[in-house]
Design a protein around this motif. Structure first.
Motif, PDB file in Angstrom:
ATOM      1  N   ASN A  10       0.824  -1.298  -0.226  1.00 25.64           N
ATOM      2  CA  ASN A  10       0.124   0.011  -0.089  1.00 25.64           C
ATOM      3  C   ASN A  10       0.808   1.266  -0.052  1.00 25.64           C
ATOM      4  O   ASN A  10       0.805   2.141  -0.741  1.00 25.64           O
ATOM      5  CB  ASN A  10      -1.027  -0.074   1.171  1.00 25.64           C
ATOM      6  CG  ASN A  10      -2.046   1.103   0.959  1.00 25.64           C
ATOM      7  OD1 ASN A  10      -2.513   1.305   0.050  1.00 25.64           O
ATOM      8  ND2 ASN A  10      -2.416   1.843   1.975  1.00 25.64           N
ATOM      9  N   ALA A  17       2.388   1.651  -3.366  1.00 23.69           N
ATOM     10  CA  ALA A  17       1.537   2.019  -4.483  1.00 23.69           C
ATOM     11  C   ALA A  17       1.294   3.558  -4.441  1.00 23.69           C
ATOM     12  O   ALA A  17       1.096   4.323  -5.198  1.00 23.69           O
ATOM     13  CB  ALA A  17       0.232   1.427  -4.213  1.00 23.69           C
ATOM     14  N   LEU A  56       7.247   0.025 -10.493  1.00 26.59           N
ATOM     15  CA  LEU A  56       6.358  -1.030 -11.031  1.00 26.59           C
ATOM     16  C   LEU A  56       6.758  -2.257 -11.504  1.00 26.59           C
ATOM     17  O   LEU A  56       6.483  -3.214 -11.017  1.00 26.59           O
ATOM     18  CB  LEU A  56       5.558  -0.254 -11.814  1.00 26.59           C
ATOM     19  CG  LEU A  56       4.289   0.779 -11.301  1.00 26.59           C
ATOM     20  CD1 LEU A  56       3.681   1.262 -12.335  1.00 26.59           C
ATOM     21  CD2 LEU A  56       3.660   0.048 -10.322  1.00 26.59           C
ATOM     22  N   ALA A  75       2.447  -6.707  -7.975  1.00 31.13           N
ATOM     23  CA  ALA A  75       1.833  -5.876  -8.828  1.00 31.13           C
ATOM     24  C   ALA A  75       1.586  -6.921 -10.016  1.00 31.13           C
ATOM     25  O   ALA A  75       2.435  -7.517 -10.340  1.00 31.13           O
ATOM     26  CB  ALA A  75       2.530  -4.671  -9.121  1.00 31.13           C
ATOM     27  N   CYS A 112      -1.574  -2.643  -8.388  1.00 37.64           N
ATOM     28  CA  CYS A 112      -0.995  -2.679  -7.375  1.00 37.64           C
ATOM     29  C   CYS A 112      -1.791  -2.483  -5.985  1.00 37.64           C
ATOM     30  O   CYS A 112      -1.928  -1.133  -5.871  1.00 37.64           O
ATOM     31  CB  CYS A 112       0.233  -1.914  -7.655  1.00 37.64           C
ATOM     32  SG  CYS A 112       1.564  -1.901  -6.174  1.00 37.64           S
ATOM     33  N   TYR A 167      -4.672   0.388  -6.269  1.00 37.50           N
ATOM     34  CA  TYR A 167      -4.237   1.344  -7.261  1.00 37.50           C
ATOM     35  C   TYR A 167      -4.223   0.665  -8.497  1.00 37.50           C
ATOM     36  O   TYR A 167      -3.757  -0.421  -8.524  1.00 37.50           O
ATOM     37  CB  TYR A 167      -3.083   2.358  -6.615  1.00 37.50           C
ATOM     38  CG  TYR A 167      -3.060   3.047  -5.616  1.00 37.50           C
ATOM     39  CD1 TYR A 167      -3.387   4.374  -5.518  1.00 37.50           C
ATOM     40  CD2 TYR A 167      -2.946   2.714  -4.241  1.00 37.50           C
ATOM     41  CE1 TYR A 167      -3.529   5.320  -4.489  1.00 37.50           C
ATOM     42  CE2 TYR A 167      -3.114   3.375  -3.218  1.00 37.50           C
ATOM     43  CZ  TYR A 167      -3.237   4.858  -3.287  1.00 37.50           C
ATOM     44  OH  TYR A 167      -3.436   5.603  -2.194  1.00 37.50           O
ATOM     45  N   ASN A 197      -8.242   5.907  -8.632  1.00 40.30           N
ATOM     46  CA  ASN A 197      -7.443   5.503  -7.457  1.00 40.30           C
ATOM     47  C   ASN A 197      -7.888   6.356  -6.197  1.00 40.30           C
ATOM     48  O   ASN A 197      -8.423   7.449  -6.334  1.00 40.30           O
ATOM     49  CB  ASN A 197      -6.174   6.130  -7.990  1.00 40.30           C
ATOM     50  CG  ASN A 197      -5.308   5.046  -8.954  1.00 40.30           C
ATOM     51  OD1 ASN A 197      -5.535   3.916  -8.834  1.00 40.30           O
ATOM     52  ND2 ASN A 197      -4.294   5.689  -9.834  1.00 40.30           N
TER      53      ASN A 197
END
Length: 168
Positions: free
Chosen positions: A16, A19, A46, A55, A79, A82, A108
Motif C-alpha cells: 500500500n 503504491a 512498478l 503488482a 498494485c 491502485y 485511484n
C-alpha cells in the motif's frame, strides 16, 4: 495489515505505501516541466513490484491521449488498491487481453504523501541513489545572466573620434 503510528522500514515497503508513493510520483510527473526522471522512477518501481508479485498486469486499454497515432494502448498495472498505466512492450501487445476504453468510474484512492517522501520511498525501494545530479543548465544561465561579473568596457575603435573609454 495493522499499521502503527511509528513508521519502520518494513512499513515503508508495504504494498500500500509503495503504491501510494508511485501514485504521488505519477501525479506530479503529469504536471512537471521535466517529468522524465519521475516517470522513470515510476517504471522502475512498478517493474520491481511486478517481479516480486506485488503488482500484476491486468490488460490493455486505449490511451486517453495517444501521441503520434490515432489509437494507442497502455498496459494496466494493478498494485494494491491502485491502478497505473505503462507503455506496452511488443510482448504485452501479443499476450495481454484488450479491455477497450478506460472506465471513467474507476479512480485511484486519495493519497496524503509529499513528493519528496514518495521519491525517497521509491528510490530506496528500487536501490537508486537519492542525490540530485548537478543541473548544468542552471550554471550556464548564471554565467551569462544577471549575476555574472561584468567585464571592463573594451572600445573596439580606440583611435576613433569618440575618445578613450566611450561607450558610443
Amino acid at each position: 495489515m495493522n499499521q502503527t503510528k511509528g513508521h519502520s522500514e518494513r512499513d515503508e515497503f508495504s504494498i500500500n505505501s509503495l503504491a501510494q508513493a508511485v501514485f504521488i510520483v505519477n501525479k506530479h510527473a503529469k504536471t512537471a516541466l521535466e517529468p522524465k526522471n519521475l516517470y522513470n522512477l515510476k517504471r522502475l518501481a512498478l517493474s520491481k513490484l511486478m517481479q516480486e508479485g506485488k503488482a500484476k498486469k491486468i490488460g490493455l486499454h486505449f490511451s486517453d491521449n495517444p501521441r503520434f497515432a490515432a489509437q494507442q494502448s497502455d498496459v494496466i498495472v494493478e498494485c494494491g488498491s491502485y491502478v497505473f498505466h505503462l507503455p506496452p512492450t511488443k510482448e504485452d501487445l501479443k499476450k495481454l487481453p484488450h479491455l477497450g476504453s478506460r472506465a471513467a468510474s474507476i479512480r485511484n484512492p486519495k493519497a496524503a504523501l509529499s513528493l519528496s517522501k514518495a521519491k525517497q520511498i521509491l528510490q530506496s525501494y528500487v536501490g537508486q541513489a537519492g542525490e540530485k545530479q548537478p543541473n548544468t543548465n542552471n550554471t550556464e544561465k548564471r554565467a551569462h545572466g544577471r549575476g555574472s561579473v561584468k567585464q571592463p568596457f573594451h572600445n573596439p575603435f580606440p583611435s576613433s573620434f569618440l575618445g578613450k573609454g566611450s561607450k558610443y
